[in-house]
Design a protein around this motif. Structure first.
Motif, PDB file in Angstrom:
ATOM      1  N   ARG A  52       7.758  -6.884   7.227  1.00  0.00           N
ATOM      2  CA  ARG A  52       8.394  -5.741   7.877  1.00  0.00           C
ATOM      3  C   ARG A  52       9.649  -6.180   8.637  1.00  0.00           C
ATOM      4  N   GLY A 102      12.154  -4.507   6.260  1.00  0.00           N
ATOM      5  CA  GLY A 102      12.066  -3.138   6.769  1.00  0.00           C
ATOM      6  C   GLY A 102      13.390  -2.408   6.698  1.00  0.00           C
ATOM      7  N   THR A 128      14.707   0.139   8.144  1.00  0.00           N
ATOM      8  CA  THR A 128      15.364   0.599   9.369  1.00  0.00           C
ATOM      9  C   THR A 128      15.189  -0.427  10.480  1.00  0.00           C
ATOM     10  N   THR A 176      13.990   0.210  13.366  1.00  0.00           N
ATOM     11  CA  THR A 176      12.694   0.456  13.988  1.00  0.00           C
ATOM     12  C   THR A 176      11.594  -0.332  13.278  1.00  0.00           C
ATOM     13  N   ASP A 177      11.647  -0.396  11.946  1.00  0.00           N
ATOM     14  CA  ASP A 177      10.673  -1.186  11.197  1.00  0.00           C
ATOM     15  C   ASP A 177      10.756  -2.658  11.581  1.00  0.00           C
ATOM     16  N   ARG A 178      11.944  -3.134  11.814  1.00  0.00           N
ATOM     17  CA  ARG A 178      12.120  -4.539  12.191  1.00  0.00           C
ATOM     18  C   ARG A 178      11.564  -4.815  13.584  1.00  0.00           C
ATOM     19  N   VAL A 229       9.062  -3.191  14.932  1.00  0.00           N
ATOM     20  CA  VAL A 229       7.608  -3.178  14.763  1.00  0.00           C
ATOM     21  C   VAL A 229       7.131  -4.507  14.186  1.00  0.00           C
TER      22      VAL A 229
END
Length: 95
Positions: free
Chosen positions: A24, A28, A30, A32-34, A36
Motif C-alpha cells: 500500500r 497505493g 492516492t 491517503t493510501d500511502r 495508511v
C-alpha cells in the motif's frame, strides 16, 4: 510449546501485515493510501517490539515501542498536513 506456537502465529500475522503495508505504501494510488500503508508498518513494528519485550523480559523493547508510536503519530500528522496543503493549493489554482 503452546506459547511458542502462539508467538510464531503473531509473527506470521505481523509479517503478512507488513507485506500489505509495503504494498500500500509503494503502490497505493492516492496519498491517503500511502499514509495508511505507513501507519500499518508502524503498527507492525510496535507489535514486534512488544513481542520482543514479552519473550525476552527486557524493558528496552518497550522504550522502542513507545518511540515508534510517537514518531509514527507525528509522521502521520505531518504527512496529512502536507496532503491537505497540496489539496488547498490545487483548489486555489483551479479557481
Amino acid at each position: 510449546r503452546q506459547a511458542m506456537t502462539l508467538l510464531m502465529l503473531f509473527v506470521l500475522m505481523a509479517g503478512t501485515s507488513a507485506l500489505m503495508g509495503f504494498y500500500r505504501l509503494l503502490a497505493g494510488p492516492t496519498h491517503t493510501d500511502r499514509v495508511v500503508g505507513l501507519d500499518i508498518l508502524f503498527c507492525v513494528a510496535i507489535v514486534l517490539s512488544l513481542l520482543a519485550a514479552w519473550t525476552s523480559g527486557r524493558t528496552v523493547y518497550l522504550d522502542v515501542a513507545i518511540g515508534l508510536a510517537l514518531s509514527g503519530f507525528v509522521a502521520t500528522l505531518a504527512w496529512a498536513r502536507l496532503i491537505q496543503r497540496q489539496a488547498a493549493d490545487e483548489r486555489e489554482t483551479a479557481s
